[in-house]
Design a protein around this motif. Structure first.
Motif, PDB file in Angstrom:
ATOM      1  N   PHE A   1       0.841  -1.202   0.000  1.00  0.00           N
ATOM      2  CA  PHE A   1       0.000   0.000   0.000  1.00  0.00           C
ATOM      3  C   PHE A   1       0.876   1.252   0.000  1.00  0.00           C
ATOM      4  CE2 PHE A   1      -2.652   3.353   1.619  1.00  0.00           C
ATOM      5  CZ  PHE A   1      -3.929   3.049   1.184  1.00  0.00           C
ATOM      6  N   ALA A   2       1.906   1.267   0.858  1.00  0.00           N
ATOM      7  CA  ALA A   2       2.795   2.429   0.969  1.00  0.00           C
ATOM      8  C   ALA A   2       3.545   2.677  -0.333  1.00  0.00           C
ATOM      9  CB  ALA A   2       3.774   2.225   2.123  1.00  0.00           C
ATOM     10  N   ILE A   3       4.007   1.609  -0.979  1.00  0.00           N
ATOM     11  CA  ILE A   3       4.765   1.755  -2.228  1.00  0.00           C
ATOM     12  C   ILE A   3       3.895   2.367  -3.320  1.00  0.00           C
ATOM     13  CG2 ILE A   3       5.891   0.471  -4.087  1.00  0.00           C
ATOM     14  CD1 ILE A   3       6.828  -1.530  -1.912  1.00  0.00           C
ATOM     15  N   VAL A   4       2.674   1.883  -3.436  1.00  0.00           N
ATOM     16  CA  VAL A   4       1.785   2.371  -4.491  1.00  0.00           C
ATOM     17  C   VAL A   4       1.329   3.804  -4.190  1.00  0.00           C
ATOM     18  CG1 VAL A   4      -0.455   2.043  -5.610  1.00  0.00           C
ATOM     19  CG2 VAL A   4       1.024   0.075  -5.161  1.00  0.00           C
ATOM     20  N   ALA A   5       1.045   4.094  -2.922  1.00  0.00           N
ATOM     21  CA  ALA A   5       0.576   5.435  -2.552  1.00  0.00           C
ATOM     22  C   ALA A   5       1.677   6.478  -2.658  1.00  0.00           C
ATOM     23  CB  ALA A   5       0.011   5.417  -1.132  1.00  0.00           C
TER      24      ALA A   5
ATOM     25  N   GLY B   1      -1.693  13.754  -9.080  1.00  0.00           N
ATOM     26  CA  GLY B   1      -1.818  12.993  -7.838  1.00  0.00           C
ATOM     27  C   GLY B   1      -3.247  12.551  -7.586  1.00  0.00           C
ATOM     28  N   VAL B   2      -4.194  13.472  -7.773  1.00  0.00           N
ATOM     29  CA  VAL B   2      -5.611  13.150  -7.550  1.00  0.00           C
ATOM     30  C   VAL B   2      -6.087  12.111  -8.563  1.00  0.00           C
ATOM     31  CG1 VAL B   2      -7.960  14.072  -7.653  1.00  0.00           C
ATOM     32  CG2 VAL B   2      -6.171  15.350  -6.476  1.00  0.00           C
ATOM     33  N   LEU B   3      -5.710  12.295  -9.834  1.00  0.00           N
ATOM     34  CA  LEU B   3      -6.124  11.348 -10.872  1.00  0.00           C
ATOM     35  C   LEU B   3      -5.650   9.941 -10.554  1.00  0.00           C
ATOM     36  CD1 LEU B   3      -7.340  10.793 -13.693  1.00  0.00           C
ATOM     37  CD2 LEU B   3      -5.100  11.339 -14.656  1.00  0.00           C
ATOM     38  N   ASN B   4      -4.398   9.813 -10.099  1.00  0.00           N
ATOM     39  CA  ASN B   4      -3.857   8.489  -9.808  1.00  0.00           C
ATOM     40  C   ASN B   4      -4.474   7.865  -8.567  1.00  0.00           C
ATOM     41  OD1 ASN B   4      -1.414   7.301 -11.451  1.00  0.00           O
ATOM     42  ND2 ASN B   4      -1.253   9.528 -11.569  1.00  0.00           N
ATOM     43  N   LEU B   5      -5.085   8.664  -7.717  1.00  0.00           N
ATOM     44  CA  LEU B   5      -5.736   8.119  -6.519  1.00  0.00           C
ATOM     45  C   LEU B   5      -7.190   7.724  -6.754  1.00  0.00           C
ATOM     46  CD1 LEU B   5      -4.335  10.355  -3.634  1.00  0.00           C
ATOM     47  CD2 LEU B   5      -3.818   7.958  -4.101  1.00  0.00           C
TER      48      LEU B   5
ATOM     49  N   LEU C   1      -4.683   0.426  -4.727  1.00  0.00           N
ATOM     50  CA  LEU C   1      -4.892   0.716  -3.306  1.00  0.00           C
ATOM     51  C   LEU C   1      -6.221   0.151  -2.826  1.00  0.00           C
ATOM     52  CD1 LEU C   1      -3.603   4.412  -3.117  1.00  0.00           C
ATOM     53  CD2 LEU C   1      -2.410   2.331  -2.413  1.00  0.00           C
ATOM     54  N   LEU C   2      -7.219   0.189  -3.703  1.00  0.00           N
ATOM     55  CA  LEU C   2      -8.518  -0.386  -3.349  1.00  0.00           C
ATOM     56  C   LEU C   2      -8.398  -1.892  -3.144  1.00  0.00           C
ATOM     57  CD1 LEU C   2     -11.546   0.129  -2.945  1.00  0.00           C
ATOM     58  CD2 LEU C   2     -11.850  -0.217  -5.418  1.00  0.00           C
TER      59      LEU C   2
END
Length: 462
Positions: A100-104, A400-404, A415-416
């Motif tokens: 999770f940390a790596i992807v975020a 950043g927002v798009l990738n989240l 992440l989901l």
């Protein structure tokens, strides 16, 4: 020359954003003990390659520069069996929290970059239009709030109480009103003029979603004021020429109202087709009459508006506005705080805008693609370092927002998966991930197509 500037500015912007985003993934992966096989800027055929003797990571610059990726050791993607000694360094063998940390880390790196860039702009100082309000059009929220024109807004606060936030510039005012409009709040604007400081109640509860766009302030009746409105040219045979207006004249007032903004002046003229108007003018074009003030009576000619088909008034004068500006600068700590606050506000605004586009409350025309980004990159670069850094910060936040977003194939989709795995104790099956990835890819293709269509529509004005 302009095209070259746009191309170079776009290349720098995309290069910086991609490197920062991917380095976020890379650095946290290394910190978590995951072996990184490749760090690529761009896709396709490698143009430049270098292998680090220390880490074994292959650093690559590829032919298609629109993006990049970090390839990590992963049993699911390995062409050959991974040696047993390297399995602890495989991404898929890591605890879900590490994955999770790596992807975020990629989107987080974009937000950190935005904070740093905004802080740099705030610390070095930037010249911005002062928050002086021009005379608003009748029945607009600004007019209903009591603005006459010439007031300088110094603070904004919620009508239900709370601490007022200082307003330092026009862009600062715009941003604070934009946030209040999104939240459908009533606010109190504190503004000062020659008579002192007064409060102006502004009701933003009924602002339509379609009006929250680039012309947001105009919809509210707010235009930058306090400047000098200069006649840049006069058309032959026009009402302006017959009235005696000449290039270089300064328009002081129109029917007794201050004339300090071109947009407000034009809007007033449009509603007075065939009606006589009185202009207070300071002569500037003729050296013998320079500085002389006189009244000029002009009757706008009625013409058909191609956009609406309605009859509007025109006098045939080209206008230029010299808006007063201020130098806004902050200390290092306050700059970082403001940078973080601006980044948070813009990220939240982007999320809300995405949500409203999905529900149909906001138009999909708000989506922009690479053509628009390149255009704005070039324009901001020509305006100077501060404008370009602010633009870079804005795009970094958008990336950043798009990738989240929880769309498979994006960081948010992965992440989901990890959130589901953490909650259930079971990883999402590869089969389901494959199906979701195809659906996610279809969403991305559709969004890209809409963004490209919007780019072309803006470019050729259809």
């Amino acid at each position: 020359m302009n095209l070259l500037i746009e191309v170079l500015a776009f290349a720098v912007a995309i290069g910086v954003l991609v490197v920062v985003h991917e380095y976020g993934h890379y650095s946290v992966a290394r910190w978590c003990g995951v072996k990184v096989l490749r760090f690529s800027i761009g896709f396709g055929k490698p143009l430049v390659q270098w292998v680090s003797p220390k880490t074994g990571t292959e650093w690559t610059i590829a032919a298609l520069p629109l993006g990049g990726y970090v390839k990590m050791l992963d049993e699911r993607e390995a062409d050959v069996q991974i040696p047993a000694g390297q399995l602890p360094h495989a991404f898929n063998r890591q605890h879900v929290a590490k994955r999770f940390a790596i992807v975020a880390a990629g989107p987080v790196a974009n937000f950190i970059l935005a904070i740093v860039l905004f802080a740099a702009v705030f610390a070095t100082g930037v010249s911005e239009p002062a928050a002086i309000v021009a005379a608003p059009a009748a029945n607009t929220p600004a007019a209903l709030a009591g603005f006459d024109g010439g007031e300088t807004v110094v603070a904004v606060r919620n009508s239900d109480g709370g601490r007022g936030e200082p307003v330092r510039s026009w862009s600062d005012l715009r941003w604070k009103l934009l946030g209040a409009a999104f939240d459908h709040h009533r606010v109190i604007l504190s503004a000062k003029d020659s008579h002192g400081t007064s409060d102006f109640p502004l009701d933003l509860r009924d602002v339509a979603e379609k009006d929250v766009d680039d012309d947001f302030m105009s919809h509210l009746g707010f235009e930058p004021g306090g400047g000098k409105l200069i006649v840049a040219g006069v058309q032959a045979g026009s009402a302006a020429q017959h009235a005696g207006l000449a290039a270089g004249d300064r328009l002081v007032s129109i029917d007794g109202k201050p004339a300090d903004n071109a947009t407000a002046f034009i809007a007033y003229v449009k509603t007075h087709a065939g009606k006589p108007m009185t202009l207070q003018v300071e002569r500037g074009g003729d050296a013998q009459q320079a500085g002389k003030s006189e009244e000029i009576h002009v009757v706008p000619l009625a013409q058909r508006d191609d956009a609406t088909g309605e009859s509007i008034g025109r006098i045939g004068a080209e206008l230029a506005t010299q808006v007063p500006s201020i130098q806004v600068r902050y200390g290092p700590i306050e700059s970082l705080q403001l940078g973080a606050h601006r980044t948070w506000d813009l990220a939240a605004y982007s999320v809300r805008m995405f949500g409203r586009m999905l529900t149909g409350e906001a138009s999909l025309k708000n989506l922009s693609g690479p053509v628009t980004i390149a255009d704005y990159a070039g324009k901001s670069a020509r305006l100077g370092p501060s404008a370009f850094l602010s633009f870079l910060a804005l795009v970094s936040i958008s990336l950043g927002v798009l990738n989240l977003l929880p769309i498979p194939v994006l960081d948010g989709g992965h992440l989901l998966y990890y959130l589901v795995e953490a909650a259930t104790g079971k990883a999402v099956s590869d089969r389901l991930q494959l199906v979701l990835q195809r659906a996610g890819l279809a969403c991305i293709v559709a969004l890209s197509a809409i963004a490209l269509f919007n780019d072309l529509a803006r470019l050729i004005h259809f």
